[in-house]
Design an enzyme around this catalytic site. Structure first.
Site, PDB file in Angstrom:
ATOM      1  N   HIS A  48     -21.705  -5.355  28.868  1.00 35.25           N
ATOM      2  CA  HIS A  48     -21.097  -4.052  28.638  1.00 35.25           C
ATOM      3  C   HIS A  48     -19.697  -4.141  29.245  1.00 35.25           C
ATOM      4  O   HIS A  48     -19.468  -4.938  30.168  1.00 35.25           O
ATOM      5  CB  HIS A  48     -21.897  -2.946  29.321  1.00 35.25           C
ATOM      6  N   ASP A  51     -20.017  -3.781  32.849  1.00 36.06           N
ATOM      7  CA  ASP A  51     -20.669  -4.900  33.551  1.00 36.06           C
ATOM      8  C   ASP A  51     -19.582  -5.889  33.957  1.00 36.06           C
ATOM      9  O   ASP A  51     -19.600  -6.467  35.040  1.00 36.06           O
ATOM     10  CB  ASP A  51     -21.634  -5.677  32.633  1.00 36.06           C
TER      11      ASP A  51
HETATM   12  C1  XLS Z   1     -30.397  -0.173  24.230  1.00 38.38           C
HETATM   13  C2  XLS Z   1     -29.571  -1.230  23.714  1.00 38.38           C
HETATM   14  C3  XLS Z   1     -28.588  -1.819  24.690  1.00 38.38           C
HETATM   15  C4  XLS Z   1     -27.599  -2.612  23.894  1.00 38.38           C
HETATM   16  C5  XLS Z   1     -26.391  -3.074  24.579  1.00 38.38           C
HETATM   17  O1  XLS Z   1     -31.376   0.238  23.587  1.00 38.38           O
HETATM   18  O2  XLS Z   1     -30.409  -2.217  23.193  1.00 38.38           O
HETATM   19  O3  XLS Z   1     -29.241  -2.601  25.612  1.00 38.38           O
HETATM   20  O4  XLS Z   1     -28.259  -3.714  23.372  1.00 38.38           O
HETATM   21  O5  XLS Z   1     -25.396  -2.161  24.526  1.00 38.38           O
END
Ligand code: XLS
Ligand code: MG
Length: 343
Positions: A48, A51
Site C-alpha cells: 500500500h 506501507d
Molecule cells: C482487501 C484487499 C486488499 C488489497 C490490497 O480485501 O484484498 O488486501 O488486496 O489493497
C-alpha cells in the site's frame, strides 16, 4: 513456462485486529517482515502507499519519493522486488464516502493526490503497476449517489492516473461489497468494462482475488479465465473463503480444495507468469495464532499451491477428452476427486 513468482504484502502479517476486537500480536517492523518474506520463499512484495511511506499525508512530494528510494535499497538488499503499489484510500477520513466516487470535491482531490503519489512510489520502487481495490467506491445508502455520474467520475479518476504517467498500468481488484454495501465495480466484468472505457484500455487489467469472486457468488478460476482470455489477468490474490460472509482471507485452498485446484490449473495452462505476473497470496493469519508463528498461513498457502500444481501436472487430458466425448461427467468428476484425494 516461467517459474511462478510469489508475493505478499506487509498487511498479510497483521496483529490480529478485526471488527470485534483489537490487535493481539505485537507489530513487526517492516524491515523485519521483508527479511522474513525473503526467508520463507517470497520473491516480491506488494505495498500500500502508506506501507511504503507511512507518513505520506504529511510529506512533500519529493520527500515521499526519497523515502521510497530508501525502501527500494532495502528490498534490493533482501533480494526482493516490488510488485505493485496500492493507494490505501479506504483508511482516511477523506474517503469515508469513497475516494474516486466521493461526493465532496476535496475528498476526490485527496484520492487523486494519493493515487498520483502511489505512481511516484511505484516508480521509485521499480514497478509500473498500481493496484486499485475500490473498497469504498459505491454506496452505503443506495440513494446516496447518482450511480451513472459516479461511475463516470471513477472512470475519469482512472484516466487521470493513466495520463499522469504514460507507462503506468492499473490493476483493478474487484470486490462486490465490504466495507461498502454496494460496489460500483464488483466483479471482473465490471472492472473490464470500466477499463475498456478509459483513455488507454491497453493499460488497464485486473487482479482477481479468490475470496472476492466467492463473495460475488462466482467461481475464481472462471473469473481468472475471463481475464486471461482477453489478456487482462495481470495479478491474482489467492486465498480462500467459507461462503458468502465477511471477507476472511483464509489460507489458499483450505476451504475448497477443488476450487483451488482449478485456479492453479487455469494459471498453469495459460502460462500465467510469463509476462512477469505474480502469484499474490492475500491471506491473513487466524487471530488465535501465536506471534512466534505468524507467517505460517503464507508458508502454507505457497505449499498448498505447489502441491496442487503437482496434481495439475498429472491431470490426464486424454481421459478428460474421452469423458467429454461420452458426456460422462460423473466419470470425469470422480477422476478429479481421486486425483485430489489419492496421495
Ligand atoms: C482487501 C484487499 C486488499 C488489497 C490490497 O480485501 O484484498 O488486501 O488486496 O489493497
Ligand atoms: Mg486482495
Amino acid at each position: 513456462m516461467a517459474k511462478f513468482r510469489f508475493t505478499v504484502g506487509p498487511w498479510n502479517v497483521h496483529e490480529g485486529n478485526e471488527t470485534f476486537g483489537p490487535g493481539i500480536r505485537p507489530s513487526i517492523p517492516l524491515e523485519e517482515k521483508l527479511k522474513t518474506f525473503a526467508e520463507i520463499g517470497m520473491d516480491g512484495v506488494q505495498f500500500h502507499d502508506d506501507d511504503a511511506v507511512p507518513d505520506i499525508n504529511n510529506m512533500s512530494e519529493k520527500a515521499i519519493v526519497d523515502y521510497a528510494k530508501d525502501l527500494k535499497a532495502t528490498l534490493d538488499k533482501d533480494g526482493l522486488f516490488a510488485e505493485f503499489v496500492a493507494p490505501r484510500l479506504w483508511f482516511d477520513a477523506h474517503t469515508n464516502d469513497g475516494g474516486f466516487t466521493a461526493s465532496k470535491k476535496e475528498d476526490y482531490d485527496f484520492a487523486i493526490w494519493r493515487s498520483l503519489r502511489s505512481v511516484d512510489i511505484a516508480r521509485a520502487l521499480g514497478t509500473d503497476k498500481i493496484q486499485l481495490w475500490l473498497a469504498r467506491e459505491g454506496t452505503l445508502c443506495a440513494e446516496g449517489k447518482n450511480p451513472v455520474e459516479k461511475i463516470i467520475q471513477m472512470r475519469d479518476a482512472f484516466n487521470t492516473i493513466l495520463e499522469y504517467d504514460p507507462g503506468i498500468k492499473i490493476l483493478i481488484e474487484p470486490k462486490p461489497n465490504e466495507p461498502i454495501d454496494r460496489s460500483y465495480c464488483g466483479t471482473v466484468g465490471h472492472a473490464l468494462t470500466v477499463g475498456a472505457n478509459t483513455v488507454d484500455p491497453s493499460r488497464v487489467g485486473v487482479c482477481i482475488e479468490s475470496a472476492h469472486s466467492i463473495l460475488a457468488g462466482l467461481d475464481p478460476a472462471d473469473d481468472m479465465a475471463l481475464a486471461i482470455t482477453f489478456g487482462k489477468l495481470w495479478g491474482v490474490h489467492l486465498n480462500d473463503q467459507n461462503g458468502i460472509r465477511y471477507d476472511q482471507d483464509k489460507t489458499f485452498g483450505v476451504e475448497n480444495i477443488r476450487a483451488a485446484f482449478n485456479q492453479v490449473k487455469v494459471l498453469y495452462e495459460n502460462n500465467f507468469g510469463d509476462n512477469g505476473e505474480c502469484v499474490g497470496l492475500d491471506v491473513k493469519s487466524m487471530r488465535t495464532q501465536p506471534a512466534s508463528d505468524c507467517y505460517r498461513h503464507i508458508i502454507n498457502s505457497k505449499k498448498i499451491f505447489e502441491l496442487l500444481l503437482e496434481k495439475v501436472r498429472k491431470f490426464d487430458y486424454k481421459f478428460q477428452e474421452e469423458c467429454v466425448r461420452e458426456q460422462n461427467f460423473e466419470k470425469l468428476e470422480m477422476y478429479v476427486m481421486e486425483l485430489l484425494l489419492n496421495g
